[in-house]
Design a protein around this motif. Structure first.
Motif, PDB file in Angstrom:
ATOM      1  N   GLU A 178      80.933  12.053   1.465  1.00 12.95           N
ATOM      2  CA  GLU A 178      80.719  10.765   0.812  1.00 12.95           C
ATOM      3  C   GLU A 178      80.648  10.887  -0.708  1.00 12.95           C
ATOM      4  O   GLU A 178      80.965   9.955  -1.433  1.00 12.95           O
ATOM      5  CB  GLU A 178      79.430  10.107   1.312  1.00 12.95           C
ATOM      6  N   SER A 179      80.187  12.033  -1.212  1.00 18.97           N
ATOM      7  CA  SER A 179      79.979  12.164  -2.662  1.00 18.97           C
ATOM      8  C   SER A 179      81.195  12.724  -3.402  1.00 18.97           C
ATOM      9  O   SER A 179      81.199  12.747  -4.626  1.00 18.97           O
ATOM     10  CB  SER A 179      78.766  13.064  -2.938  1.00 18.97           C
TER      11      SER A 179
ATOM     12  N   LYS B  51      73.582   1.440 -12.076  1.00 18.89           N
ATOM     13  CA  LYS B  51      72.895   1.482 -10.792  1.00 18.89           C
ATOM     14  C   LYS B  51      71.566   2.241 -10.849  1.00 18.89           C
ATOM     15  O   LYS B  51      70.748   2.091  -9.966  1.00 18.89           O
ATOM     16  CB  LYS B  51      73.791   2.139  -9.739  1.00 18.89           C
TER      17      LYS B  51
ATOM     18  N   HIS C  21      75.990   8.446  -5.099  1.00 23.24           N
ATOM     19  CA  HIS C  21      76.531   7.810  -3.894  1.00 23.24           C
ATOM     20  C   HIS C  21      75.435   7.033  -3.157  1.00 23.24           C
ATOM     21  O   HIS C  21      75.683   5.930  -2.663  1.00 23.24           O
ATOM     22  CB  HIS C  21      77.151   8.858  -2.966  1.00 23.24           C
ATOM     23  N   GLN C  22      74.230   7.579  -3.108  1.00 23.92           N
ATOM     24  CA  GLN C  22      73.114   6.896  -2.441  1.00 23.92           C
ATOM     25  C   GLN C  22      72.759   5.586  -3.154  1.00 23.92           C
ATOM     26  O   GLN C  22      72.197   4.686  -2.543  1.00 23.92           O
ATOM     27  CB  GLN C  22      71.892   7.812  -2.366  1.00 23.92           C
TER      28      GLN C  22
ATOM     29  N   ASN D  17      75.092   3.671  -4.379  1.00 18.30           N
ATOM     30  CA  ASN D  17      76.358   2.927  -4.307  1.00 18.30           C
ATOM     31  C   ASN D  17      77.099   2.953  -5.643  1.00 18.30           C
ATOM     32  O   ASN D  17      77.718   1.963  -6.044  1.00 18.30           O
ATOM     33  CB  ASN D  17      76.134   1.488  -3.840  1.00 18.30           C
TER      34      ASN D  17
ATOM     35  N   ASP E   2      79.934   5.060  -8.224  1.00 16.61           N
ATOM     36  CA  ASP E   2      81.114   5.924  -8.118  1.00 16.61           C
ATOM     37  C   ASP E   2      81.333   6.770  -9.370  1.00 16.61           C
ATOM     38  O   ASP E   2      82.297   7.520  -9.449  1.00 16.61           O
ATOM     39  CB  ASP E   2      82.363   5.116  -7.797  1.00 16.61           C
TER      40      ASP E   2
ATOM     41  N   ASP F  18      78.611   1.823 -11.110  1.00 14.50           N
ATOM     42  CA  ASP F  18      79.670   1.378 -10.217  1.00 14.50           C
ATOM     43  C   ASP F  18      80.787   0.839 -11.096  1.00 14.50           C
ATOM     44  O   ASP F  18      80.635  -0.187 -11.754  1.00 14.50           O
ATOM     45  CB  ASP F  18      79.168   0.290  -9.274  1.00 14.50           C
TER      46      ASP F  18
ATOM     47  N   SER G   2      83.944   0.486  -9.785  1.00 17.87           N
ATOM     48  CA  SER G   2      85.022   0.184  -8.839  1.00 17.87           C
ATOM     49  C   SER G   2      85.670  -1.174  -9.070  1.00 17.87           C
ATOM     50  O   SER G   2      86.788  -1.405  -8.616  1.00 17.87           O
ATOM     51  CB  SER G   2      84.495   0.253  -7.405  1.00 17.87           C
TER      52      SER G   2
END
Length: 117
Positions: A19-20, A39, A73-74, A76, A78, A100, A102
């Protein structure tokens, strides 16, 4: 017995998770995260006063960055933007902010229609 104690005392270097792996690490370009959503602040650290000699500096830096990717990642996020490192002789500690990014448009790519001859 001594070897068993050393192995138990020494921490392992953090490896990335599936995931990371997508989390980017940035530094030295604050404009890169201007349009991103903050974040949270994250800290990564590898090495201890009793086991730093068992790990190379490169491995401790790599482990610290992986720890930060996992924490981002925890949240959310990127992207991690590194701001500061703390100078210790026996460990690597980094502090940064998770973002983030994205939702940013892809820059530098334009749509060009094929020429009709």
């Amino acid at each position: 017995m001594f070897g068993f104690m050393i192995v138990n005392l020494s921490g392992c270097i953090t490896f990335p998770t599936d995931e990371s792996l997508h989390v980017k690490i940035l530094w030295d370009n604050p404009l890169a995260v201007n349009s991103c959503t903050h974040k949270g602040t994250i800290i990564g650290s590898q090495g201890h006063f009793y086991d730093y000699w068992l790990h190379s500096d490169k491995d401790m830096v790599w482990g610290t960055l992986n720890e930060m990717r996992i924490k981002a990642h925890q949240l959310n996020a990127d992207t991690v933007y590194l701001y500061e490192h703390f100078s210790f002789l026996s460990s690597v500690t980094l502090i940064g902010n998770a973002y983030d990014c994205s939702q940013l448009p892809i820059l530098g790519i334009t749509s060009v229609a094929p020429a009709n001859n």
